[in-house]
Design an enzyme around this catalytic site. Sequence first.
Site, PDB file in Angstrom:
ATOM      1  N   CYS A 107      11.652 -16.893  -9.390  1.00  0.00           N
ATOM      2  CA  CYS A 107      13.634 -16.286  -8.815  1.00  0.00           C
ATOM      3  C   CYS A 107      13.557 -14.864 -10.417  1.00  0.00           C
ATOM      4  CB  CYS A 107      14.206 -16.640  -8.540  1.00  0.00           C
ATOM      5  SG  CYS A 107      15.573 -15.719  -7.175  1.00  0.00           S
ATOM      6  N   HIS A 144      13.526 -21.232  -5.879  1.00  0.00           N
ATOM      7  CA  HIS A 144      14.451 -21.750  -7.641  1.00  0.00           C
ATOM      8  C   HIS A 144      13.856 -23.142  -6.411  1.00  0.00           C
ATOM      9  CE1 HIS A 144      16.794 -19.626  -9.388  1.00  0.00           C
ATOM     10  NE2 HIS A 144      17.139 -19.839  -8.427  1.00  0.00           N
ATOM     11  N   GLU A 171      13.153 -25.635  -8.283  1.00  0.00           N
ATOM     12  CA  GLU A 171      14.400 -27.016  -9.610  1.00  0.00           C
ATOM     13  C   GLU A 171      14.902 -27.338  -8.582  1.00  0.00           C
ATOM     14  OE1 GLU A 171      14.615 -23.612  -9.877  1.00  0.00           O
ATOM     15  OE2 GLU A 171      15.913 -23.284 -10.201  1.00  0.00           O
TER      16      GLU A 171
HETATM   17  N1  GLN Z   1      18.801 -11.499  -8.569  1.00  0.00           N
HETATM   18  C1  GLN Z   1      18.378 -11.568  -9.735  1.00  0.00           C
HETATM   19  C2  GLN Z   1      17.375 -10.462 -10.881  1.00  0.00           C
HETATM   20  O1  GLN Z   1      17.252  -9.862 -10.224  1.00  0.00           O
HETATM   21  C3  GLN Z   1      17.572 -13.095  -9.337  1.00  0.00           C
HETATM   22  C4  GLN Z   1      17.828 -13.808  -9.368  1.00  0.00           C
HETATM   23  C5  GLN Z   1      17.761 -15.144  -9.397  1.00  0.00           C
HETATM   24  O2  GLN Z   1      16.564 -15.937 -10.527  1.00  0.00           O
HETATM   25  N2  GLN Z   1      17.984 -16.330  -9.039  1.00  0.00           N
HETATM   26  O3  GLN Z   1      17.136 -10.833 -11.775  1.00  0.00           O
END
Ligand code: GLN
Length: 195
Positions: free
Chosen positions: A83, A176, A178
């Site tokens: 992410c 995610h 995890e």
């Molecule tokens: N929206 C976040 C970003 O742009 C990432 C979100 C996440 O890691 N769950 O940094």
Amino acid sequence: MAASRPLVGVLGIQGDIEKHLAVLDQIGADGRRVLAPKHLEGLAALILPGGESTTISKGLVRHELVEPIVAFAEAGGAILGTCAGAILISREAKNHPVPTLGLVDVTAERNAYGTQLDSFVAEADIDSDPGFIGMECVFIRAPRLSKLGGEIDVLMRVEGEPVLVREGKRLACTFHPELTQDTRVHQALLETLEG
Ligand code: GLN
């Protein structure tokens, strides 16, 4: 075979650090929280967790970790960015750009699913790599990956979008892993150590 219990770092600035460490333990790796360049010594792989990429990016600068992580990857260290971590290892970030490490040849568009789809769970498309069929993916303000370079392998798609890609020993995952009991993404990181 990889060495038994490889040592894997988890960037300790922000995110589900403890959960990543617990998954590593579960799949037979030792984990170490990384908050300084010296913590990279002896690691086989490094995980950059999700969170807020602007905050983590500033933390990387504050902890003087930008060049050492790039050097670690260039020396053959394996990397998994999830992410916000995927955003940080990409070639470039769009939609509120953030400085990236440029380790994976993709563009990451931040918060690409819009506010109505702030977070959602979806299953891997059936044309994903057979090793990931049936995987449930938790997306939280997830980025979307585009402009994939020629060396990129798409391992998993959801609704046609690449959500797990690999470039050699570097993996970018927009969800995610995890947060579910499914350890296959972390195992894929360890498998890059076997080649
Ligand atoms: N929206 C976040 C970003 O742009 C990432 C979100 C996440 O890691 N769950 O940094």
